[in-house]
Design a protein around this motif. Structure first.
Motif, PDB file in Angstrom:
ATOM      1  N   THR A  26       0.803  -1.220   0.000  1.00 35.65           N
ATOM      2  CA  THR A  26       0.000   0.000   0.000  1.00 35.65           C
ATOM      3  C   THR A  26       0.839   1.275   0.000  1.00 35.65           C
ATOM      4  OG1 THR A  26      -1.757  -1.180   1.129  1.00 35.65           O
ATOM      5  CG2 THR A  26      -1.827   1.211   1.220  1.00 35.65           C
ATOM      6  N   LEU A  27       1.854   1.337   0.860  1.00 36.39           N
ATOM      7  CA  LEU A  27       2.624   2.581   0.912  1.00 36.39           C
ATOM      8  C   LEU A  27       3.476   2.786  -0.335  1.00 36.39           C
ATOM      9  CD1 LEU A  27       3.620   3.056   4.645  1.00 36.39           C
ATOM     10  CD2 LEU A  27       2.116   4.466   3.244  1.00 36.39           C
ATOM     11  N   LEU A  28       3.830   1.694  -0.991  1.00 36.57           N
ATOM     12  CA  LEU A  28       4.587   1.860  -2.236  1.00 36.57           C
ATOM     13  C   LEU A  28       3.679   2.404  -3.337  1.00 36.57           C
ATOM     14  CD1 LEU A  28       6.938  -1.252  -2.290  1.00 36.57           C
ATOM     15  CD2 LEU A  28       7.467   1.106  -1.718  1.00 36.57           C
ATOM     16  N   ILE A  29       2.413   1.988  -3.303  1.00 34.01           N
ATOM     17  CA  ILE A  29       1.460   2.536  -4.261  1.00 34.01           C
ATOM     18  C   ILE A  29       1.283   4.029  -4.017  1.00 34.01           C
ATOM     19  CG2 ILE A  29      -0.974   2.501  -4.944  1.00 34.01           C
ATOM     20  CD1 ILE A  29      -0.936  -0.529  -4.304  1.00 34.01           C
ATOM     21  N   VAL A  30       1.157   4.386  -2.753  1.00 35.75           N
ATOM     22  CA  VAL A  30       0.978   5.802  -2.415  1.00 35.75           C
ATOM     23  C   VAL A  30       2.225   6.599  -2.827  1.00 35.75           C
ATOM     24  CG1 VAL A  30       0.719   7.428  -0.507  1.00 35.75           C
ATOM     25  CG2 VAL A  30      -0.654   5.346  -0.552  1.00 35.75           C
ATOM     26  N   ARG A  31       3.386   6.032  -2.561  1.00 27.96           N
ATOM     27  CA  ARG A  31       4.612   6.713  -2.972  1.00 27.96           C
ATOM     28  C   ARG A  31       4.609   6.964  -4.481  1.00 27.96           C
ATOM     29  NH1 ARG A  31       9.605   3.101  -4.240  1.00 27.96           N
ATOM     30  NH2 ARG A  31       8.043   2.584  -5.801  1.00 27.96           N
ATOM     31  N   ASP A  32       4.239   5.941  -5.251  1.00 31.09           N
ATOM     32  CA  ASP A  32       4.199   6.118  -6.693  1.00 31.09           C
ATOM     33  C   ASP A  32       3.207   7.207  -7.082  1.00 31.09           C
ATOM     34  OD1 ASP A  32       6.149   4.272  -7.062  1.00 31.09           O
ATOM     35  OD2 ASP A  32       5.016   2.996  -8.429  1.00 31.09           O
ATOM     36  N   ALA A  33       2.102   7.259  -6.359  1.00 31.88           N
ATOM     37  CA  ALA A  33       1.115   8.308  -6.650  1.00 31.88           C
ATOM     38  C   ALA A  33       1.744   9.690  -6.433  1.00 31.88           C
ATOM     39  CB  ALA A  33      -0.124   8.128  -5.784  1.00 31.88           C
ATOM     40  N   PHE A  34       2.566   9.840  -5.401  1.00 27.06           N
ATOM     41  CA  PHE A  34       3.264  11.113  -5.194  1.00 27.06           C
ATOM     42  C   PHE A  34       4.208  11.400  -6.355  1.00 27.06           C
ATOM     43  CE2 PHE A  34       2.019  10.982  -0.684  1.00 27.06           C
ATOM     44  CZ  PHE A  34       1.734  12.322  -0.476  1.00 27.06           C
ATOM     45  N   TYR A  35       4.826  10.377  -6.871  1.00 24.67           N
ATOM     46  CA  TYR A  35       5.741  10.573  -7.982  1.00 24.67           C
ATOM     47  C   TYR A  35       4.998  10.939  -9.268  1.00 24.67           C
ATOM     48  CZ  TYR A  35       9.595   8.602  -5.253  1.00 24.67           C
ATOM     49  OH  TYR A  35      10.563   8.362  -4.327  1.00 24.67           O
ATOM     50  N   GLY A  36       3.699  10.799  -9.249  1.00 25.43           N
ATOM     51  CA  GLY A  36       2.940  11.198 -10.422  1.00 25.43           C
ATOM     52  C   GLY A  36       2.398  10.032 -11.225  1.00 25.43           C
ATOM     53  N   VAL A  37       2.534   8.822 -10.688  1.00 25.09           N
ATOM     54  CA  VAL A  37       1.954   7.676 -11.372  1.00 25.09           C
ATOM     55  C   VAL A  37       0.445   7.696 -11.149  1.00 25.09           C
ATOM     56  CG1 VAL A  37       1.892   5.154 -11.463  1.00 25.09           C
ATOM     57  CG2 VAL A  37       4.061   6.329 -11.062  1.00 25.09           C
ATOM     58  N   ARG A  38      -0.314   7.466 -12.187  1.00 26.03           N
ATOM     59  CA  ARG A  38      -1.765   7.579 -12.059  1.00 26.03           C
ATOM     60  C   ARG A  38      -2.522   6.414 -12.676  1.00 26.03           C
ATOM     61  NH1 ARG A  38      -3.491  13.848 -12.993  1.00 26.03           N
ATOM     62  NH2 ARG A  38      -2.329  14.663 -11.201  1.00 26.03           N
ATOM     63  N   ARG A  39      -1.879   5.694 -13.569  1.00 23.72           N
ATOM     64  CA  ARG A  39      -2.619   4.648 -14.281  1.00 23.72           C
ATOM     65  C   ARG A  39      -2.270   3.249 -13.798  1.00 23.72           C
ATOM     66  NH1 ARG A  39      -1.757   8.192 -18.579  1.00 23.72           N
ATOM     67  NH2 ARG A  39       0.061   7.029 -19.238  1.00 23.72           N
ATOM     68  N   TYR A  40      -3.285   2.425 -13.800  1.00 25.78           N
ATOM     69  CA  TYR A  40      -3.167   1.018 -13.420  1.00 25.78           C
ATOM     70  C   TYR A  40      -1.924   0.356 -14.019  1.00 25.78           C
ATOM     71  CZ  TYR A  40      -4.854  -3.747 -12.646  1.00 25.78           C
ATOM     72  OH  TYR A  40      -4.994  -5.057 -12.253  1.00 25.78           O
ATOM     73  N   SER A  41      -1.766   0.496 -15.304  1.00 24.78           N
ATOM     74  CA  SER A  41      -0.671  -0.231 -15.960  1.00 24.78           C
ATOM     75  C   SER A  41       0.688   0.303 -15.544  1.00 24.78           C
ATOM     76  CB  SER A  41      -0.819  -0.149 -17.478  1.00 24.78           C
ATOM     77  OG  SER A  41      -0.856   1.198 -17.894  1.00 24.78           O
TER      78      SER A  41
END
Lengths: 174, 174
Positions: A26-41
């Motif tokens: 979960t926290l790695l997903i959130v981290r990626d979201a901060f980096y600007g990742v937005r799409r499932y793939s």
DNA sequence: CCGGGTCGGTTCATTCATCGAACCAATAGG
DNA sequence: CCTATTGGTTCGATGAATGAACCGACCCGG
């Protein structure tokens, strides 16, 4: 992980937070979201996470109000996952964890550095700019690879994009 | 949890931290250690954690240098688990998580409050004293139940001892 | 209209972790 | 000798993570 369960009703706030963001990935997903990742793939390609787990976590985070799922094109219908304000408030947790790992696992070598966009000062672990002294919001923070970055380890679109400095929360990929 | 695995070698420091403290129960064990819990049976009674999991986690934390296991009496031989300096450095992570839960899950109601021992000022989320402005180390911090504390939820020795204000890291039970 | 490709999932069988009850060894106290 | 306490370990049952396969909606090229 790990939780999601009752987690004994003890230390109210810590346990409540762990129930939401304490599960594996979960926290790695959130981290990626901060980096600007937005799409499932893109999450998928960057994290090497089983698809079923990713789907489940994204749904949990949306239900918890940490991510917002919104349609960004109609045809074909495509949604993106973006941090809400509540999600953005998780930033201090990520920073504290990165810092600990940097100090105690990596011998003080940072693999990413954070700067105050505009002023250019380094952002300290509490989120304060070393130059202008102001607290720096994630949206005003620029990430760049640090001296400990291992640029060769992976090769996916997200990893490639992160080789260049980038402002947090801005979409990382087209 | 959850991890312990490779965890993709990406965001070096965050992933490294999660591999150590990201598993289910681990951060609650560490929190209890800050509260002054030191003995196996006290962790066990307070957390409602399966014995096998507790044994495993304590061992992992000792191997990682977060806890120190030391003999405090010879006969019968008894060991206690105490935070090392490296473990004490995890405090900002716990504070950041508690704060997030307090703000976003519990509507801003704190179930524990932290004061600067001696000066008596409240300790803000960054660990700074509101009165004297100094950064406050965990060892100089006093925990006390806050307005949101649910004092009836559990009834074990640790919970009872935590009803009184107490200095972090000091042994909580005889 | 057909075929191939992409995106975002779901399904499913296998493997791994957690759970909780039972068991155990060492020692103390009576 | 008998019982209790502490700090574990062992073990069967349950539940979650993994990874490969499958799928439906849609686009594009021909």
């Amino acid at each position: 992980m790990a939780l999601g369960k009752d987690y004994e009703q003890q230390d109210c706030s810590l346990a409540r937070t762990l129930e939401l963001v304490g599960e594996r990935w979960t926290l790695l997903i959130v981290r990626d979201a901060f980096y600007g990742v937005r799409r499932y793939s893109d999450f998928l390609g960057h994290l090497d996470i089983p698809r079923a787990v990713l789907s489940g976590r994204l749904q949990t985070l949306v239900e918890a109000g940490v991510l917002d799922r919104r349609r960004y094109q109609e045809s074909p219908p495509r949604d993106e996952y973006v941090l809400t304000e509540r999600g953005i408030d998780l930033w201090p947790i990520l920073r504290a964890m990165s810092r600990w790992g940097e100090q105690h696992v990596q011998n003080g070598v940072a693999c990413r550095i954070y700067r105050h966009e505009g002023c250019g000062g380094a952002v300290d672990p509490h989120g304060v700019c070393a130059v202008c002294g102001a607290p720096v919001a994630p949206a005003d923070t620029e990430v760049a690879p640090g001296p400990g970055a291992n640029l060769l380890r992976r090769d996916d679109p997200v990893t490639r994009a992160m080789r260049r400095p980038h402002r947090l929360l801005e979409p990382l990929l087209p």
